[in-house]
Design an enzyme around this catalytic site. Structure first.
Site, PDB file in Angstrom:
ATOM      1  CG  ASN A 151     -31.664   0.938 -12.802  1.00 28.70           C
ATOM      2  OD1 ASN A 151     -31.122   2.026 -12.648  1.00 28.70           O
ATOM      3  ND2 ASN A 151     -31.152  -0.192 -12.355  1.00 28.70           N
TER       4      ASN A 151
ATOM      5  CE  LYS B 257     -31.251  -2.383 -15.894  1.00 31.39           C
ATOM      6  NZ  LYS B 257     -32.343  -3.319 -16.259  1.00 31.39           N
TER       7      LYS B 257
ATOM      8  CG  ASP C 230     -33.445  -8.929 -16.987  1.00 29.82           C
ATOM      9  OD1 ASP C 230     -34.090  -8.174 -16.233  1.00 29.82           O
ATOM     10  OD2 ASP C 230     -33.024 -10.038 -16.603  1.00 29.82           O
ATOM     11  CB  SER C 231     -28.208  -6.152 -16.835  1.00 31.67           C
ATOM     12  OG  SER C 231     -28.898  -5.082 -16.230  1.00 31.67           O
TER      13      SER C 231
ATOM     14  N   GLY D 190     -25.209  -0.008  -8.522  1.00 31.32           N
ATOM     15  CA  GLY D 190     -25.373  -1.441  -8.228  1.00 31.32           C
ATOM     16  C   GLY D 190     -24.136  -2.065  -7.601  1.00 31.32           C
ATOM     17  CE1 TYR D 191     -25.114  -7.353  -5.810  1.00 31.96           C
ATOM     18  CE2 TYR D 191     -26.311  -6.645  -7.765  1.00 31.96           C
ATOM     19  CZ  TYR D 191     -26.284  -7.299  -6.554  1.00 31.96           C
ATOM     20  OH  TYR D 191     -27.421  -7.901  -6.078  1.00 31.96           O
ATOM     21  CG  ASP D 192     -20.790  -0.573 -11.441  1.00 38.10           C
ATOM     22  OD1 ASP D 192     -20.809  -1.706 -11.972  1.00 38.10           O
ATOM     23  OD2 ASP D 192     -21.287   0.435 -11.979  1.00 38.10           O
TER      24      ASP D 192
ATOM     25  CG  HIS E 169     -22.839  -5.658 -18.318  1.00 34.57           C
ATOM     26  ND1 HIS E 169     -22.041  -4.696 -17.759  1.00 34.57           N
ATOM     27  CD2 HIS E 169     -24.008  -5.622 -17.609  1.00 34.57           C
ATOM     28  CE1 HIS E 169     -22.675  -4.118 -16.756  1.00 34.57           C
ATOM     29  NE2 HIS E 169     -23.872  -4.672 -16.643  1.00 34.57           N
TER      30      HIS E 169
HETATM   31  P1  ITT Z   1     -35.597  -2.518 -14.741  1.00 41.30           P
HETATM   32  O1  ITT Z   1     -36.048  -3.957 -14.616  1.00 41.30           O
HETATM   33  O2  ITT Z   1     -36.704  -1.542 -14.484  1.00 41.30           O
HETATM   34  O3  ITT Z   1     -34.860  -2.245 -16.019  1.00 41.30           O
HETATM   35  P2  ITT Z   1     -33.831  -3.235 -12.566  1.00 41.30           P
HETATM   36  O4  ITT Z   1     -32.743  -2.534 -11.805  1.00 41.30           O
HETATM   37  O5  ITT Z   1     -34.889  -3.962 -11.758  1.00 41.30           O
HETATM   38  O6  ITT Z   1     -34.532  -2.192 -13.567  1.00 41.30           O
HETATM   39  P3  ITT Z   1     -32.830  -5.703 -13.691  1.00 41.30           P
HETATM   40  O7  ITT Z   1     -33.974  -6.554 -13.274  1.00 41.30           O
HETATM   41  O8  ITT Z   1     -32.261  -5.865 -15.062  1.00 41.30           O
HETATM   42  O9  ITT Z   1     -33.160  -4.162 -13.608  1.00 41.30           O
HETATM   43  O10 ITT Z   1     -31.678  -5.884 -12.602  1.00 41.30           O
HETATM   44  C1  ITT Z   1     -30.437  -5.356 -12.826  1.00 41.30           C
HETATM   45  C2  ITT Z   1     -29.660  -5.337 -11.512  1.00 41.30           C
HETATM   46  O11 ITT Z   1     -28.368  -5.919 -11.742  1.00 41.30           O
HETATM   47  C3  ITT Z   1     -29.407  -3.897 -11.090  1.00 41.30           C
HETATM   48  O12 ITT Z   1     -30.420  -3.416 -10.243  1.00 41.30           O
HETATM   49  C4  ITT Z   1     -28.046  -4.007 -10.411  1.00 41.30           C
HETATM   50  O13 ITT Z   1     -28.199  -4.457  -9.100  1.00 41.30           O
HETATM   51  C5  ITT Z   1     -27.364  -5.106 -11.232  1.00 41.30           C
HETATM   52  N1  ITT Z   1     -26.621  -4.512 -12.367  1.00 41.30           N
HETATM   53  C6  ITT Z   1     -26.959  -4.546 -13.694  1.00 41.30           C
HETATM   54  N2  ITT Z   1     -26.080  -3.847 -14.425  1.00 41.30           N
HETATM   55  C7  ITT Z   1     -25.184  -3.347 -13.561  1.00 41.30           C
HETATM   56  C8  ITT Z   1     -24.057  -2.534 -13.706  1.00 41.30           C
HETATM   57  O14 ITT Z   1     -23.699  -2.038 -14.889  1.00 41.30           O
HETATM   58  N3  ITT Z   1     -23.358  -2.224 -12.616  1.00 41.30           N
HETATM   59  C9  ITT Z   1     -23.708  -2.688 -11.404  1.00 41.30           C
HETATM   60  N4  ITT Z   1     -24.767  -3.449 -11.167  1.00 41.30           N
HETATM   61  C10 ITT Z   1     -25.519  -3.783 -12.228  1.00 41.30           C
END
Ligand code: ITT
Length: 194
Positions: A14, A17, A72-73, A152-154, A179
């Site tokens: 991502n 991130k 993971d977030s 994302g959901y920001d 976070h």
């Molecule tokens: P990686 O697994 O490759 O790191 P990913 O996007 O699939 O990338 P996650 O499985 O951790 O990562 O999912 C995180 C999702 O949660 C991310 O795609 C967003 O939709 C949301 N998210 C996480 N942090 C966020 C943030 O700071 N602001 C907005 N949305 C967020």
């Protein structure tokens, strides 16, 4: 005395991130790097912590560096019993659809409390988990999108105590409160003080 730059390989695909993590890391003697290999982990853990471990361990076996780290977030909404949670990235096909789905699920609902969660896992060269951190930020899901920053959901996350969505904050403001900012600051303090 020369300050050694610690090389940390990130287990993520991502780019949002990565951008945020590099901004948060700018005051530490670390270099956060993406691996130059394919990275497609099977994120089948039941918690944020488990998925962060899966990603950090997998990347440690695929590339070389001083340490390996994964995030993971996700967004947990109380009314939806913690959903989308660990499924935040896969809640619907595109980010626009994910936001629409969440707003629909909360249509007519007053109880809109939510929190972002970030779990980080750090692995050493031997493939051992050596440190884990977690960060949270509390807020509410808005009725509609507002703001263009972040990802994302920001745009639908109203930060508690501020009359702004996360997407209305500057990157620096978000990283101070978020976070990911909290989890990564604690992780980098730990790793640079060893
Ligand atoms: P990686 O697994 O490759 O790191 P990913 O996007 O699939 O990338 P996650 O499985 O951790 O990562 O999912 C995180 C999702 O949660 C991310 O795609 C967003 O939709 C949301 N998210 C996480 N942090 C966020 C943030 O700071 N602001 C907005 N949305 C967020």
């Amino acid at each position: 005395m020369e300050n050694k730059i610690i090389k940390i390989i990130l287990g993520t695909s991502n780019p949002n991130k990565v951008r945020e993590m590099n901004a948060i890391a700018k005051d530490f003697s670390v270099e956060l790097m993406l691996p130059n290999c394919e990275f497609n982990p099977v994120e089948n853990g039941a918690t944020f912590e488990e998925n962060a471990r899966i990603k950090a361990l997998e990347i440690s076996g695929l590339s070389s560096g001083d340490y390996f780290m994964a995030d993971d977030s996700g967004l947990c909404v109380d009314y939806l019993k913690g959903a989308p949670g660990i499924h935040s990235a896969r809640y619907a096909e595109t980010q626009e659809k994910r936001i629409d789905k969440l707003l629909s699920a909360l249509k007519g609902v007053n109880k809109r409390h939510a929190r972002f969660v970030c779990a980080l896992c750090l692995v050493n060269k031997k493939g051992e988990i050596i440190h884990e951190t977690k960060g949270y930020i509390e807020g509410e899901i808005t009725l509609e999108r507002s703001g263009n920053n972040g990802f994302g959901y920001d745009p639908i996350f109203l930060v508690k105590g501020l009359n702004k969505t996360m997407a209305e904050l500057s990157e620096e403001e978000k990283n101070t409160l978020s976070h990911r900012g909290q989890a990564l600051n604690n992780m980098l303090k730990w790793v640079t003080m060893r």
